[in-house]
Design an enzyme around this catalytic site. Sequence first.
Site, PDB file in Angstrom:
ATOM      1  N   THR A 139      -8.191   2.050 -13.772  1.00 26.07           N
ATOM      2  CA  THR A 139      -8.533   0.914 -14.638  1.00 26.07           C
ATOM      3  C   THR A 139      -9.512  -0.010 -13.935  1.00 26.07           C
ATOM      4  O   THR A 139      -9.295  -0.395 -12.790  1.00 26.07           O
ATOM      5  CB  THR A 139      -7.257   0.127 -15.010  1.00 26.07           C
ATOM      6  OG1 THR A 139      -6.424   0.957 -15.812  1.00 26.07           O
ATOM      7  CG2 THR A 139      -7.597  -1.142 -15.792  1.00 26.07           C
TER       8      THR A 139
ATOM      9  N   ASP B 231       4.739  10.806 -11.561  1.00 28.57           N
ATOM     10  CA  ASP B 231       3.787   9.970 -10.824  1.00 28.57           C
ATOM     11  C   ASP B 231       4.526   9.254  -9.692  1.00 28.57           C
ATOM     12  O   ASP B 231       5.530   8.584  -9.929  1.00 28.57           O
ATOM     13  CB  ASP B 231       3.178   8.955 -11.797  1.00 28.57           C
ATOM     14  CG  ASP B 231       1.945   8.269 -11.247  1.00 28.57           C
ATOM     15  OD1 ASP B 231       1.318   8.815 -10.313  1.00 28.57           O
ATOM     16  OD2 ASP B 231       1.588   7.195 -11.770  1.00 28.57           O
ATOM     17  N   HIS B 232       4.041   9.421  -8.469  1.00 27.46           N
ATOM     18  CA  HIS B 232       4.643   8.777  -7.285  1.00 27.46           C
ATOM     19  C   HIS B 232       6.116   9.122  -7.121  1.00 27.46           C
ATOM     20  O   HIS B 232       6.977   8.241  -7.011  1.00 27.46           O
ATOM     21  CB  HIS B 232       4.447   7.256  -7.321  1.00 27.46           C
ATOM     22  CG  HIS B 232       3.027   6.830  -7.146  1.00 27.46           C
ATOM     23  ND1 HIS B 232       2.402   6.825  -5.916  1.00 27.46           N
ATOM     24  CD2 HIS B 232       2.094   6.434  -8.048  1.00 27.46           C
ATOM     25  CE1 HIS B 232       1.137   6.434  -6.077  1.00 27.46           C
ATOM     26  NE2 HIS B 232       0.935   6.201  -7.358  1.00 27.46           N
TER      27      HIS B 232
ATOM     28  N   SER C 222       6.124   7.583 -14.364  1.00 22.50           N
ATOM     29  CA  SER C 222       6.668   7.012 -13.130  1.00 22.50           C
ATOM     30  C   SER C 222       8.187   7.094 -13.172  1.00 22.50           C
ATOM     31  O   SER C 222       8.785   7.274 -14.244  1.00 22.50           O
ATOM     32  CB  SER C 222       6.228   5.548 -12.994  1.00 22.50           C
ATOM     33  OG  SER C 222       6.842   4.767 -14.011  1.00 22.50           O
TER      34      SER C 222
ATOM     35  N   ASP D 257       4.955  11.401  -3.153  1.00 27.41           N
ATOM     36  CA  ASP D 257       4.257  10.342  -2.428  1.00 27.41           C
ATOM     37  C   ASP D 257       5.038  10.011  -1.162  1.00 27.41           C
ATOM     38  O   ASP D 257       5.892   9.130  -1.146  1.00 27.41           O
ATOM     39  CB  ASP D 257       4.096   9.106  -3.306  1.00 27.41           C
ATOM     40  CG  ASP D 257       3.275   8.019  -2.622  1.00 27.41           C
ATOM     41  OD1 ASP D 257       2.882   8.230  -1.452  1.00 27.41           O
ATOM     42  OD2 ASP D 257       3.031   6.972  -3.244  1.00 27.41           O
TER      43      ASP D 257
ATOM     44  N   GLU E 299      -0.305  12.485  -1.476  1.00 23.97           N
ATOM     45  CA  GLU E 299      -1.157  11.334  -1.177  1.00 23.97           C
ATOM     46  C   GLU E 299      -1.227  11.085   0.320  1.00 23.97           C
ATOM     47  O   GLU E 299      -0.254  11.292   1.046  1.00 23.97           O
ATOM     48  CB  GLU E 299      -0.618  10.069  -1.882  1.00 23.97           C
ATOM     49  CG  GLU E 299      -1.469   8.825  -1.639  1.00 23.97           C
ATOM     50  CD  GLU E 299      -1.041   7.632  -2.496  1.00 23.97           C
ATOM     51  OE1 GLU E 299      -0.954   6.522  -1.937  1.00 23.97           O
ATOM     52  OE2 GLU E 299      -0.813   7.805  -3.709  1.00 23.97           O
TER      53      GLU E 299
ATOM     54  N   GLY F 222      -3.037  -1.563 -10.845  1.00 22.95           N
ATOM     55  CA  GLY F 222      -3.089  -2.862 -11.510  1.00 22.95           C
ATOM     56  C   GLY F 222      -4.519  -3.373 -11.604  1.00 22.95           C
ATOM     57  O   GLY F 222      -5.466  -2.693 -11.205  1.00 22.95           O
TER      58      GLY F 222
ATOM     59  N   HIS G 168      -6.443   7.316  -8.003  1.00 22.07           N
ATOM     60  CA  HIS G 168      -5.422   6.433  -8.575  1.00 22.07           C
ATOM     61  C   HIS G 168      -6.053   5.082  -8.891  1.00 22.07           C
ATOM     62  O   HIS G 168      -7.063   4.702  -8.314  1.00 22.07           O
ATOM     63  CB  HIS G 168      -4.265   6.246  -7.587  1.00 22.07           C
ATOM     64  CG  HIS G 168      -3.322   7.395  -7.562  1.00 22.07           C
ATOM     65  ND1 HIS G 168      -2.020   7.305  -7.993  1.00 22.07           N
ATOM     66  CD2 HIS G 168      -3.486   8.686  -7.174  1.00 22.07           C
ATOM     67  CE1 HIS G 168      -1.427   8.481  -7.876  1.00 22.07           C
ATOM     68  NE2 HIS G 168      -2.300   9.339  -7.370  1.00 22.07           N
TER      69      HIS G 168
ATOM     70  N   ASN H  10      -3.405   3.538 -16.421  1.00 20.40           N
ATOM     71  CA  ASN H  10      -2.199   3.001 -17.047  1.00 20.40           C
ATOM     72  C   ASN H  10      -2.406   1.544 -17.452  1.00 20.40           C
ATOM     73  O   ASN H  10      -2.204   1.178 -18.604  1.00 20.40           O
ATOM     74  CB  ASN H  10      -0.998   3.121 -16.100  1.00 20.40           C
ATOM     75  CG  ASN H  10       0.313   2.688 -16.751  1.00 20.40           C
ATOM     76  OD1 ASN H  10       0.479   2.815 -17.958  1.00 20.40           O
ATOM     77  ND2 ASN H  10       1.235   2.170 -15.960  1.00 20.40           N
TER      78      ASN H  10
END
Length: 285
Positions: free
Chosen positions: A212, A85-86, A50, A107, A137, A182, A209, A233
Amino acid sequence: MPLVSMKDMLNKAKAEGYAVGQFNINNLEFTQAILQAAQEENSPVILGVSEGAGRYIGGFKTVVKMVEGLLEDYKITVPVAIHLDHGSSFDKCKEAIDAGFTSVMIDASHHPFEENIEITSKVVEYAHSKGVSVEAELGTVGGQEDDVVAEGVIYADPKECEELVKRTGIDCLAPALGSVHGPYKGEPNLGFAEMEEIGKITGMPLVLHGGTGIPTKDIQKSISLGTAKINVNTENQIASARVVREVLAAKPNEYDPRKYLGPARDVIKETVIGKMREFGSSSRA
């Protein structure tokens, strides 16, 4: 092995029915753990960076030199991509490419659709001239990741996805379909019908994306519908932080960072190996 773009590894993954993990690097130990896991599992891997992590590590050039040093010292033979990333703008993507990144994500999903296409096309033109792959995206992935904050989730529109792919020439597409950055609050609710439609009409490797906390059955279904890249992540961050707390709680007088960051590195490696096996990328290098 020199760094490679994501294009070939994702096309191969899509054709053969597995996904390549993008694991974000936050410092040296994360990078060591992810590369060691990839080599042990004989898996291709994408190192996600990132903009915030790039600043923390010292800058994009430092990131590339660190990774290149580890590739040589660890004698890494599997395909490895360094991916922005992004990326927030054309200038940031160009900066990463010029520093040696082999892949970037632009992004521009928060801009109006035509502006997204204009910015993405400009990034693709520059990146492809350097042999660098591009991810874009559409829609809004919820939650927060570093500088990227989004309230709620806005599903990507399949027709807009088709138009974006045709008009920009991107290499893979991240359609927002219910995942979040998150930890999840409650069960993830992914839009599989939209994912199937977008996969069919674009023919693109899709990107998920917020990998997790998504149940294995949902991961497997996503892969069957054309998802070829899954980003992780938070899971690594949570696992490593837990181990650091445990070590320092057991040994409150410990001060050598190697004694608590080493065990943190070990648990990141274990977590990444588990994800590579779940995504089906092990033994695919």
